[in-house]
Design an enzyme around this catalytic site. Structure first.
Site, PDB file in Angstrom:
ATOM      1  N   ASN A   1     -32.960  -3.594  44.337  1.00  0.00           N
ATOM      2  CA  ASN A   1     -33.926  -4.689  44.345  1.00  0.00           C
ATOM      3  C   ASN A   1     -33.649  -5.626  43.179  1.00  0.00           C
ATOM      4  O   ASN A   1     -33.348  -5.168  42.070  1.00  0.00           O
ATOM      5  CB  ASN A   1     -35.348  -4.132  44.224  1.00  0.00           C
ATOM      6  CG  ASN A   1     -35.721  -3.246  45.395  1.00  0.00           C
ATOM      7  OD1 ASN A   1     -35.437  -3.574  46.539  1.00  0.00           O
ATOM      8  ND2 ASN A   1     -36.344  -2.113  45.123  1.00  0.00           N
TER       9      ASN A   1
ATOM     10  N   GLU B   1     -39.105  -3.305  39.964  1.00  0.00           N
ATOM     11  CA  GLU B   1     -40.124  -2.911  38.976  1.00  0.00           C
ATOM     12  C   GLU B   1     -39.515  -2.577  37.618  1.00  0.00           C
ATOM     13  O   GLU B   1     -40.082  -2.912  36.586  1.00  0.00           O
ATOM     14  CB  GLU B   1     -40.910  -1.703  39.494  1.00  0.00           C
ATOM     15  CG  GLU B   1     -41.845  -2.052  40.630  1.00  0.00           C
ATOM     16  CD  GLU B   1     -42.465  -0.830  41.287  1.00  0.00           C
ATOM     17  OE1 GLU B   1     -42.318   0.278  40.735  1.00  0.00           O
ATOM     18  OE2 GLU B   1     -43.068  -1.003  42.344  1.00  0.00           O
TER      19      GLU B   1
ATOM     20  N   HIS C   1     -30.430  -0.657  38.987  1.00  0.00           N
ATOM     21  CA  HIS C   1     -30.363   0.685  39.578  1.00  0.00           C
ATOM     22  C   HIS C   1     -30.162   0.558  41.075  1.00  0.00           C
ATOM     23  O   HIS C   1     -30.732  -0.322  41.717  1.00  0.00           O
ATOM     24  CB  HIS C   1     -31.633   1.497  39.282  1.00  0.00           C
ATOM     25  CG  HIS C   1     -32.912   0.784  39.611  1.00  0.00           C
ATOM     26  ND1 HIS C   1     -33.437  -0.187  38.786  1.00  0.00           N
ATOM     27  CD2 HIS C   1     -33.761   0.889  40.654  1.00  0.00           C
ATOM     28  CE1 HIS C   1     -34.560  -0.646  39.312  1.00  0.00           C
ATOM     29  NE2 HIS C   1     -34.775  -0.022  40.458  1.00  0.00           N
TER      30      HIS C   1
ATOM     31  N   HIS D   1     -30.891   2.592  44.495  1.00  0.00           N
ATOM     32  CA  HIS D   1     -31.602   3.690  45.131  1.00  0.00           C
ATOM     33  C   HIS D   1     -30.652   4.306  46.154  1.00  0.00           C
ATOM     34  O   HIS D   1     -29.980   3.587  46.905  1.00  0.00           O
ATOM     35  CB  HIS D   1     -32.833   3.182  45.894  1.00  0.00           C
ATOM     36  CG  HIS D   1     -33.881   2.575  45.028  1.00  0.00           C
ATOM     37  ND1 HIS D   1     -35.000   3.273  44.618  1.00  0.00           N
ATOM     38  CD2 HIS D   1     -34.002   1.330  44.501  1.00  0.00           C
ATOM     39  CE1 HIS D   1     -35.764   2.484  43.888  1.00  0.00           C
ATOM     40  NE2 HIS D   1     -35.186   1.295  43.801  1.00  0.00           N
TER      41      HIS D   1
HETATM   42  P1  AMP Z   1     -37.558  -0.657  41.699  1.00  0.00           P
HETATM   43  O1  AMP Z   1     -38.870  -1.001  42.344  1.00  0.00           O
HETATM   44  O2  AMP Z   1     -36.377  -0.957  42.584  1.00  0.00           O
HETATM   45  O3  AMP Z   1     -37.446  -1.275  40.336  1.00  0.00           O
HETATM   46  O4  AMP Z   1     -37.550   0.917  41.545  1.00  0.00           O
HETATM   47  C1  AMP Z   1     -37.940   1.589  40.375  1.00  0.00           C
HETATM   48  C2  AMP Z   1     -37.920   3.056  40.688  1.00  0.00           C
HETATM   49  O5  AMP Z   1     -37.923   3.782  39.477  1.00  0.00           O
HETATM   50  C3  AMP Z   1     -39.121   3.554  41.497  1.00  0.00           C
HETATM   51  O6  AMP Z   1     -38.656   4.138  42.716  1.00  0.00           O
HETATM   52  C4  AMP Z   1     -39.771   4.580  40.562  1.00  0.00           C
HETATM   53  O7  AMP Z   1     -40.325   5.684  41.262  1.00  0.00           O
HETATM   54  C5  AMP Z   1     -38.611   4.986  39.676  1.00  0.00           C
HETATM   55  N1  AMP Z   1     -38.979   5.524  38.369  1.00  0.00           N
HETATM   56  C6  AMP Z   1     -39.849   5.008  37.478  1.00  0.00           C
HETATM   57  N2  AMP Z   1     -39.910   5.771  36.372  1.00  0.00           N
HETATM   58  C7  AMP Z   1     -39.025   6.782  36.557  1.00  0.00           C
HETATM   59  C8  AMP Z   1     -38.615   7.902  35.775  1.00  0.00           C
HETATM   60  N3  AMP Z   1     -39.136   8.141  34.568  1.00  0.00           N
HETATM   61  N4  AMP Z   1     -37.698   8.748  36.288  1.00  0.00           N
HETATM   62  C9  AMP Z   1     -37.176   8.531  37.522  1.00  0.00           C
HETATM   63  N5  AMP Z   1     -37.505   7.484  38.293  1.00  0.00           N
HETATM   64  C10 AMP Z   1     -38.426   6.629  37.833  1.00  0.00           C
END
Ligand code: AMP
Length: 121
Positions: free
Chosen positions: A94, A102, A107, A109
């Protein structure tokens, strides 16, 4: 936008908070998503400070770009979902506001272990 050193993945890279590690090399870290959306939900991140894929492609070295790309396949093999060992998966990233990003550290997924379904809701 500048890279924010306080984002959660930067803290994971600095080992200030733990993660469930899947794979690591000089350029890439992979760990399980804390809030899995599918049977298998992993994340693959570069170790360098990049906000999103555009920032990465604009600033990263070829070596870093190749390592991240290959890291995704490496992780899929470890998880048993690669196209040669398993039944495949979805890799997505994203970007920024409209992409719904977020965490402001690039990253990918990795979703797998079951049919992932519609690409966009
Ligand atoms: P995005 O919305 O693409 O930025 O995805 C952020 C992702 O990070 C979400 O799927 C969250 O569940 C994941 N996330 C947030 N904090 C952590 C953490 N401490 N360890 C692993 N995943 C995380």
């Amino acid at each position: 936008m500048n890279y924010n050193q306080n984002n959660i993945f930067a803290k994971i890279l600095r080992k200030e908070i733990p993660c469930q590690k899947i794979f690591e090399n000089d350029y890439v870290l992979s760990f399980y998503d804390i809030n899995p959306q599918k049977k298998i939900h992993a994340l693959v991140i570069p170790k360098g400070n990049y906000i999103n894929l555009d920032d990465f492609n604009n600033r990263a070295s070829d070596r870093e770009i190749i390592a991240l790309c290959k890291g995704i396949t490496e992780v899929s093999k470890i998880l048993g979902i690669s196209t040669d060992k398993g039944k495949g998966y979805r890799a997505l990233t994203n970007l920024d506001e409209h992409g719904g990003q977020e965490v402001q550290h690039l990253h990918f997924h990795i979703f797998g272990g079951e049919k992932i379904g519609r690409m966009v809701e």
